[in-house]
Design a protein around this motif. Structure first.
Motif, mmCIF file in Angstrom:
data_model
loop_
_atom_site.group_PDB
_atom_site.id
_atom_site.type_symbol
_atom_site.label_atom_id
_atom_site.label_comp_id
_atom_site.label_asym_id
_atom_site.label_seq_id
_atom_site.Cartn_x
_atom_site.Cartn_y
_atom_site.Cartn_z
ATOM 1 N N UNK A 122 1.109 -0.921 -0.265
ATOM 2 C CA UNK A 122 -0.142 -0.345 0.036
ATOM 3 C C UNK A 122 0.725 1.083 0.014
ATOM 4 N N UNK A 123 1.328 1.809 -1.659
ATOM 5 C CA UNK A 123 2.185 3.069 -1.252
ATOM 6 C C UNK A 123 0.719 4.328 -1.622
ATOM 7 N N UNK A 124 0.682 5.510 -0.553
ATOM 8 C CA UNK A 124 0.001 6.696 -0.146
ATOM 9 C C UNK A 124 1.722 7.547 -1.821
ATOM 10 N N UNK A 125 0.829 8.034 -2.193
ATOM 11 C CA UNK A 125 1.887 9.597 -3.073
ATOM 12 C C UNK A 125 0.784 10.776 -3.265
ATOM 13 N N UNK A 126 0.748 11.441 -4.566
ATOM 14 C CA UNK A 126 0.260 12.264 -5.684
ATOM 15 C C UNK A 126 0.967 13.105 -6.338
ATOM 16 N N UNK A 127 0.436 13.506 -6.967
ATOM 17 C CA UNK A 127 1.393 13.647 -8.812
ATOM 18 C C UNK A 127 1.470 15.067 -8.189
ATOM 19 N N UNK A 128 1.301 16.123 -7.711
ATOM 20 C CA UNK A 128 1.603 17.159 -6.920
ATOM 21 C C UNK A 128 2.544 17.026 -5.452
ATOM 22 N N UNK A 129 3.768 15.798 -5.555
ATOM 23 C CA UNK A 129 4.539 15.819 -4.617
ATOM 24 C C UNK A 129 5.553 16.159 -5.402
ATOM 25 N N UNK A 130 6.157 17.049 -5.204
ATOM 26 C CA UNK A 130 7.305 17.532 -6.894
ATOM 27 C C UNK A 130 7.633 18.798 -7.000
ATOM 28 N N UNK A 131 6.139 19.150 -7.588
ATOM 29 C CA UNK A 131 5.752 17.892 -7.834
ATOM 30 C C UNK A 131 5.704 17.151 -9.290
ATOM 31 N N UNK A 132 5.067 15.699 -9.596
ATOM 32 C CA UNK A 132 5.582 14.629 -10.180
ATOM 33 C C UNK A 132 6.235 14.299 -10.407
ATOM 34 N N UNK A 133 7.373 14.600 -9.207
ATOM 35 C CA UNK A 133 8.463 13.697 -8.700
ATOM 36 C C UNK A 133 8.602 12.343 -8.077
ATOM 37 N N UNK A 134 8.034 12.575 -7.709
ATOM 38 C CA UNK A 134 7.657 11.272 -6.347
ATOM 39 C C UNK A 134 6.660 10.177 -7.114
ATOM 40 N N UNK A 135 5.935 10.401 -7.834
ATOM 41 C CA UNK A 135 5.282 9.413 -8.419
ATOM 42 C C UNK A 135 6.327 8.779 -9.801
ATOM 43 N N UNK A 136 7.115 10.107 -10.479
ATOM 44 C CA UNK A 136 8.235 9.856 -11.129
ATOM 45 C C UNK A 136 8.975 8.415 -10.794
ATOM 46 N N UNK A 137 9.367 8.964 -9.475
ATOM 47 C CA UNK A 137 10.641 7.686 -8.985
ATOM 48 C C UNK A 137 10.237 6.580 -8.365
ATOM 49 N N UNK A 138 8.371 6.316 -8.222
ATOM 50 C CA UNK A 138 7.825 6.013 -7.911
ATOM 51 C C UNK A 138 7.884 4.441 -9.601
ATOM 52 N N UNK A 139 7.510 5.304 -10.546
ATOM 53 C CA UNK A 139 7.366 4.198 -11.919
ATOM 54 C C UNK A 139 8.721 3.666 -11.939
#
Length: 292
Positions: A58-75
């Motif tokens: 269960x990972x919690x994230x958002x595309x406005x973290x960074x923005x975009x940075x965290x989702x890109x890292x997860x991928x």
């Protein structure tokens, strides 16, 4: 997927997405102020991979973290995603050039945010999307109706872009309103040992089989409260953070935790809290913190 002991047992989000109750919140993987890239990109990737290796699904994230940075890292770190990994994201805010957090609740903004999350995470549908309600300076709760923005997400769910919906920063009334529009599988509000304003909502979620996902699990303590927590931690041979997390897990069977960190060592410490059973005398002292 290897498992780190029990990780607090499991819970079925929406009756179908089985997750361990101890999850991981990815917000801290961005740079200072949740802005820009991490100080150490390799370390951030290592934390994500370690979490999944230890059974976190269960990972919690958002595309406005960074923005975009965290989702890109997860991928980058985890795609193609292991079977059973559930990624929960949120929409309803945008980052401003001064690193602020502004509401982004129009139909156009919400639709764009969902598509941004899909694209940056590299998925065809989002497991869970939380509607985040907050004011211009991130203050909450924000009074008023959430019908219009939640209705937009309900439509995107009908289109197959979202599997399940949740809400964040909501009042009990807004929770009820959202449920009158579409099923709600989780509530993400501030709640911890010292701040029990959501007690009634925690109990309602437990009674109705809905996940309650508290954030800010350790913060806002007075010196007296901190002293009680430190004493309880010494008595059980754990850290104050581990005790605070264990208390949340024992508080309600539908509580899911998403503590965040950018350190592998701290991640391991957090995950170990899932196996910490607090005895009755310690629980009684911890329960009293909210009354001090």
């Amino acid at each position: 997927m290897a498992t780190n002991a029990t990780l607090g047992g499991t819970f079925d989000l929406g009756g179908e997405l089985t997750v361990h109750r101890m999850g991981y919140g990815a917000m801290q993987l961005a740079g200072p102020g949740v802005w820009g890239p991490p100080r150490d990109r390799e370390a951030a990737v290592a934390v994500l991979r370690e979490a999944v290796e230890r059974g976190v699904n269960h990972l919690d994230t958002s595309d406005f973290y960074g923005p975009h940075t965290v989702n890109t890292l997860i991928r980058e770190a985890l795609h193609p995603y292991p079977e059973g990994l559930r990624i929960v994201t949120k929409v309803g805010a945008r980052r401003t050039p001064d690193k602020g957090w502004s509401p982004a609740l129009s139909a156009e903004e919400l639709t764009a945010a969902v598509h941004d999350n899909l694209r940056h995470l590299g998925v065809d549908a989002l497991d869970v999307v939380n509607l985040r309600l907050a004011g211009e300076n991130a203050e909450y709760p924000v009074p008023g109706s959430l019908a219009e923005p939640f209705g937009v997400l309900a439509d995107l769910r009908q289109q197959g872009l979202i599997r399940h919906l949740g809400v964040s920063h909501v009042t009990a009334e807004q929770f009820d309103e959202a449920r009158s529009i579409a099923p709600v599988v989780c509530v993400q509000n501030e709640y911890n040992l010292a701040h029990r304003g959501a007690d009634a909502l925690v109990d309602r979620c437990a009674a109705e089989g809905i996940a309650f996902v508290p954030y800010f699990p350790l913060g806002g303590f007075s010196p007296l409260q901190s002293g009680v927590l430190d004493d309880c931690a010494r008595r059980v041979g754990a850290t104050p953070m581990q005790v605070a997390l264990a208390w949340l897990l024992q508080r309600s069977p539908t509580t899911l935790l998403i503590p965040g960190t950018s350190s592998v060592a701290h991640l391991r410490e957090n995950l170990a809290a899932a196996d910490l059973v607090l005895p009755g005398d310690v629980l009684a002292d911890l329960d009293g913190i909210g009354t001090h």
